[in-house]
Write a protein that holds these residues in place. Structure first.
Motif, PDB file in Angstrom:
ATOM      1  N   GLY A 291       0.804  -1.216   0.000  1.00  0.00           N
ATOM      2  CA  GLY A 291       0.000   0.000   0.000  1.00  0.00           C
ATOM      3  C   GLY A 291       0.835   1.263   0.000  1.00  0.00           C
ATOM      4  N   CYS A 292       2.099   1.122  -0.379  1.00  0.00           N
ATOM      5  CA  CYS A 292       3.026   2.258  -0.427  1.00  0.00           C
ATOM      6  C   CYS A 292       3.989   2.007  -1.572  1.00  0.00           C
ATOM      7  CB  CYS A 292       3.781   2.371   0.899  1.00  0.00           C
ATOM      8  SG  CYS A 292       5.109   3.600   0.904  1.00  0.00           S
ATOM      9  N   ALA A 293       4.202   3.002  -2.420  1.00  0.00           N
ATOM     10  CA  ALA A 293       5.134   2.842  -3.536  1.00  0.00           C
ATOM     11  C   ALA A 293       6.509   3.417  -3.229  1.00  0.00           C
ATOM     12  CB  ALA A 293       4.573   3.519  -4.786  1.00  0.00           C
ATOM     13  N   SER A 294       6.581   4.481  -2.452  1.00  0.00           N
ATOM     14  CA  SER A 294       7.850   5.190  -2.279  1.00  0.00           C
ATOM     15  C   SER A 294       8.903   4.364  -1.557  1.00  0.00           C
ATOM     16  CB  SER A 294       7.617   6.501  -1.526  1.00  0.00           C
ATOM     17  OG  SER A 294       7.041   6.261  -0.245  1.00  0.00           O
ATOM     18  N   VAL A 295       8.508   3.633  -0.526  1.00  0.00           N
ATOM     19  CA  VAL A 295       9.491   2.845   0.225  1.00  0.00           C
ATOM     20  C   VAL A 295      10.058   1.713  -0.635  1.00  0.00           C
ATOM     21  CG1 VAL A 295       9.874   1.387   2.242  1.00  0.00           C
ATOM     22  CG2 VAL A 295       8.587   3.516   2.480  1.00  0.00           C
ATOM     23  N   PRO A 296       9.221   0.927  -1.346  1.00  0.00           N
ATOM     24  CA  PRO A 296       9.809  -0.047  -2.268  1.00  0.00           C
ATOM     25  C   PRO A 296      10.700   0.584  -3.342  1.00  0.00           C
ATOM     26  CG  PRO A 296       7.553  -0.648  -1.816  1.00  0.00           C
ATOM     27  CD  PRO A 296       7.773   0.712  -1.199  1.00  0.00           C
ATOM     28  N   LEU A 297      10.334   1.754  -3.856  1.00  0.00           N
ATOM     29  CA  LEU A 297      11.211   2.434  -4.811  1.00  0.00           C
ATOM     30  C   LEU A 297      12.561   2.755  -4.173  1.00  0.00           C
ATOM     31  CD1 LEU A 297       8.695   4.870  -6.561  1.00  0.00           C
ATOM     32  CD2 LEU A 297       9.951   3.007  -7.664  1.00  0.00           C
ATOM     33  N   ALA A 298      12.536   3.195  -2.925  1.00  0.00           N
ATOM     34  CA  ALA A 298      13.787   3.451  -2.210  1.00  0.00           C
ATOM     35  C   ALA A 298      14.559   2.156  -1.977  1.00  0.00           C
ATOM     36  CB  ALA A 298      13.493   4.146  -0.882  1.00  0.00           C
ATOM     37  N   PHE A 299      13.838   1.062  -1.773  1.00  0.00           N
ATOM     38  CA  PHE A 299      14.477  -0.244  -1.589  1.00  0.00           C
ATOM     39  C   PHE A 299      15.263  -0.663  -2.839  1.00  0.00           C
ATOM     40  CE2 PHE A 299      11.488  -2.260   1.819  1.00  0.00           C
ATOM     41  CZ  PHE A 299      11.982  -1.372   2.758  1.00  0.00           C
ATOM     42  N   VAL A 300      14.719  -0.357  -4.018  1.00  0.00           N
ATOM     43  CA  VAL A 300      15.442  -0.687  -5.251  1.00  0.00           C
ATOM     44  C   VAL A 300      16.760   0.077  -5.290  1.00  0.00           C
ATOM     45  CG1 VAL A 300      15.397  -0.657  -7.764  1.00  0.00           C
ATOM     46  CG2 VAL A 300      13.308  -1.156  -6.503  1.00  0.00           C
ATOM     47  N   ALA A 301      16.691   1.372  -5.023  1.00  0.00           N
ATOM     48  CA  ALA A 301      17.886   2.209  -5.075  1.00  0.00           C
ATOM     49  C   ALA A 301      18.946   1.761  -4.081  1.00  0.00           C
ATOM     50  CB  ALA A 301      17.510   3.664  -4.825  1.00  0.00           C
ATOM     51  N   SER A 302      18.519   1.245  -2.944  1.00  0.00           N
ATOM     52  CA  SER A 302      19.465   0.871  -1.884  1.00  0.00           C
ATOM     53  C   SER A 302      19.804  -0.609  -1.892  1.00  0.00           C
ATOM     54  CB  SER A 302      18.903   1.271  -0.513  1.00  0.00           C
ATOM     55  OG  SER A 302      17.621   0.716  -0.303  1.00  0.00           O
ATOM     56  N   GLY A 303      19.345  -1.343  -2.909  1.00  0.00           N
ATOM     57  CA  GLY A 303      19.748  -2.734  -3.060  1.00  0.00           C
ATOM     58  C   GLY A 303      19.046  -3.715  -2.150  1.00  0.00           C
ATOM     59  N   LYS A 304      17.879  -3.349  -1.641  1.00  0.00           N
ATOM     60  CA  LYS A 304      17.121  -4.264  -0.789  1.00  0.00           C
ATOM     61  C   LYS A 304      16.215  -5.187  -1.601  1.00  0.00           C
ATOM     62  CE  LYS A 304      17.000  -1.198   3.258  1.00  0.00           C
ATOM     63  NZ  LYS A 304      17.689  -0.028   2.675  1.00  0.00           N
ATOM     64  N   ILE A 305      15.703  -4.684  -2.723  1.00  0.00           N
ATOM     65  CA  ILE A 305      14.952  -5.508  -3.667  1.00  0.00           C
ATOM     66  C   ILE A 305      15.479  -5.198  -5.065  1.00  0.00           C
ATOM     67  CG2 ILE A 305      12.916  -5.645  -2.191  1.00  0.00           C
ATOM     68  CD1 ILE A 305      11.527  -3.630  -4.002  1.00  0.00           C
ATOM     69  N   HIS A 306      14.979  -5.915  -6.063  1.00  0.00           N
ATOM     70  CA  HIS A 306      15.600  -5.862  -7.381  1.00  0.00           C
ATOM     71  C   HIS A 306      14.943  -4.893  -8.353  1.00  0.00           C
ATOM     72  CE1 HIS A 306      16.443  -9.853  -5.586  1.00  0.00           C
ATOM     73  NE2 HIS A 306      17.654  -9.573  -6.006  1.00  0.00           N
ATOM     74  N   GLY A 307      13.675  -4.594  -8.167  1.00  0.00           N
ATOM     75  CA  GLY A 307      12.998  -3.700  -9.090  1.00  0.00           C
ATOM     76  C   GLY A 307      11.616  -3.339  -8.591  1.00  0.00           C
ATOM     77  N   CYS A 308      11.000  -2.380  -9.274  1.00  0.00           N
ATOM     78  CA  CYS A 308       9.613  -1.990  -8.992  1.00  0.00           C
ATOM     79  C   CYS A 308       8.886  -1.745 -10.304  1.00  0.00           C
ATOM     80  CB  CYS A 308       9.545  -0.701  -8.167  1.00  0.00           C
ATOM     81  SG  CYS A 308       9.703  -0.920  -6.389  1.00  0.00           S
ATOM     82  N   PHE A 309       7.609  -2.120 -10.319  1.00  0.00           N
ATOM     83  CA  PHE A 309       6.745  -1.794 -11.445  1.00  0.00           C
ATOM     84  C   PHE A 309       5.375  -1.395 -10.908  1.00  0.00           C
ATOM     85  CE2 PHE A 309       3.328  -3.434 -14.318  1.00  0.00           C
ATOM     86  CZ  PHE A 309       3.378  -2.362 -15.197  1.00  0.00           C
ATOM     87  N   TYR A 310       4.960  -0.188 -11.255  1.00  0.00           N
ATOM     88  CA  TYR A 310       3.631   0.298 -10.890  1.00  0.00           C
ATOM     89  C   TYR A 310       2.955   0.841 -12.145  1.00  0.00           C
ATOM     90  CZ  TYR A 310       5.384  -0.055  -6.136  1.00  0.00           C
ATOM     91  OH  TYR A 310       5.931  -0.524  -4.967  1.00  0.00           O
TER      92      TYR A 310
END
Length: 262
Positions: free
Chosen positions: A189-208
């Protein structure tokens, strides 16, 4: 990183807005339903009022675009794109720490400053065009990883609108979760934190496939400066006019584009 006056202002203002979020966190909030499936709280409005007041006082000629209020059109080609509380659902119900203050400065259609402050996580993400990206003062980079099958991808269908049906996005999730697709998708229910996770190497990508510019603008700058490729669903360079976003390292990004369009 030596921040510009704009970057320093965005950080200072995001921290102030984050204080409002945390002072009210865990308290019962009255819900104002904007749509059948989308609501806001008093905290959304309080945070928005503070940010808009700070911008108007410091940069009166700049435009302001935010989720919770009318656009303010200025005489400058610079505009602030603001989400005073991204992740109102997890913030209100407390099932995870994915909520943030998002502040971005754009020149024309291009975001050039991005700040995402996730106060419950105590994470402050900052980036400026051509100046790299940081989390809590430490340089961050996107993961260099190209295996779709071993990838964690942020995904969410967005808001139900007259011109946009969330159910239409099931085709994209089916592609992502295909036998030749990714390991899993995450949606909190939040896009910004996962987007930040991509930048910081916590997850691999985001698609919205359907978001508002204030959901994405800060994350766009942070991801670009962390080495990610950031486009819309069609693979074109992201601008403020776009309602979709795809971000990952360049090789994985290409693989995700092919997967989503199969």
């Amino acid at each position: 990183m030596n921040l510009s006056v704009y970057g320093k202002f965005a950080v200072k203002t995001a921290l102030k807005a984050g204080d409002i979020l945390m002072r009210n966190y865990g308290k019962i909030q009255a819900l104002e339903w904007k749509l059948k499936t989308n609501f806001k709280t008093q905290v959304d409005d309080e945070s928005d009022a503070l940010i808009r007041e700070e911008i108007s006082r410091k940069f009166p000629a700049h435009s302001i675009y935010s989720e919770e209020n009318r656009d303010k059109l200025g005489k400058s080609d610079l505009s602030w794109v603001v989400d005073p509380l991204d992740g109102t659902i997890p913030y209100t119900y407390g099932f995870c720490d994915h909520f943030s203050v998002c502040i971005s400065l754009a020149r024309g259609k291009k975001p050039i400053v991005g700040v995402i402050y996730a106060p419950l996580r105590n994470e402050l993400y900052v980036a400026e065009d051509g100046n790299g990206a940081l989390c809590n003062g430490q340089k961050i980079r996107v993961l260099q990883h190209d295996n779709l099958n071993h990838s964690i991808i942020g995904f969410g269908a967005g808001k139900e609108l007259p011109e946009f049906k969330r159910v239409d996005q099931i085709k994209y999730e089916k592609n992502l979760l295909d036998v030749n697709g990714v390991t899993t998708t995450i949606n909190t229910g939040c896009a910004s934190v996962p987007l930040a996770f991509v930048a910081s190497g916590k997850i691999h990508g985001c698609f919205y496939p359907n978001l508002e510019p204030w959901d994405m603008a800060a994350g766009v700058v942070i991801n670009r400066e962390a080495g990610a490729k950031v486009t819309n669903l069609e693979g074109k360079k992201w601008t403020l006019d776009d309602s979709s976003i795809l971000t990952a390292n360049p090789v994985l990004h290409k693989n995700l584009i092919n997967l989503l369009h199969q």
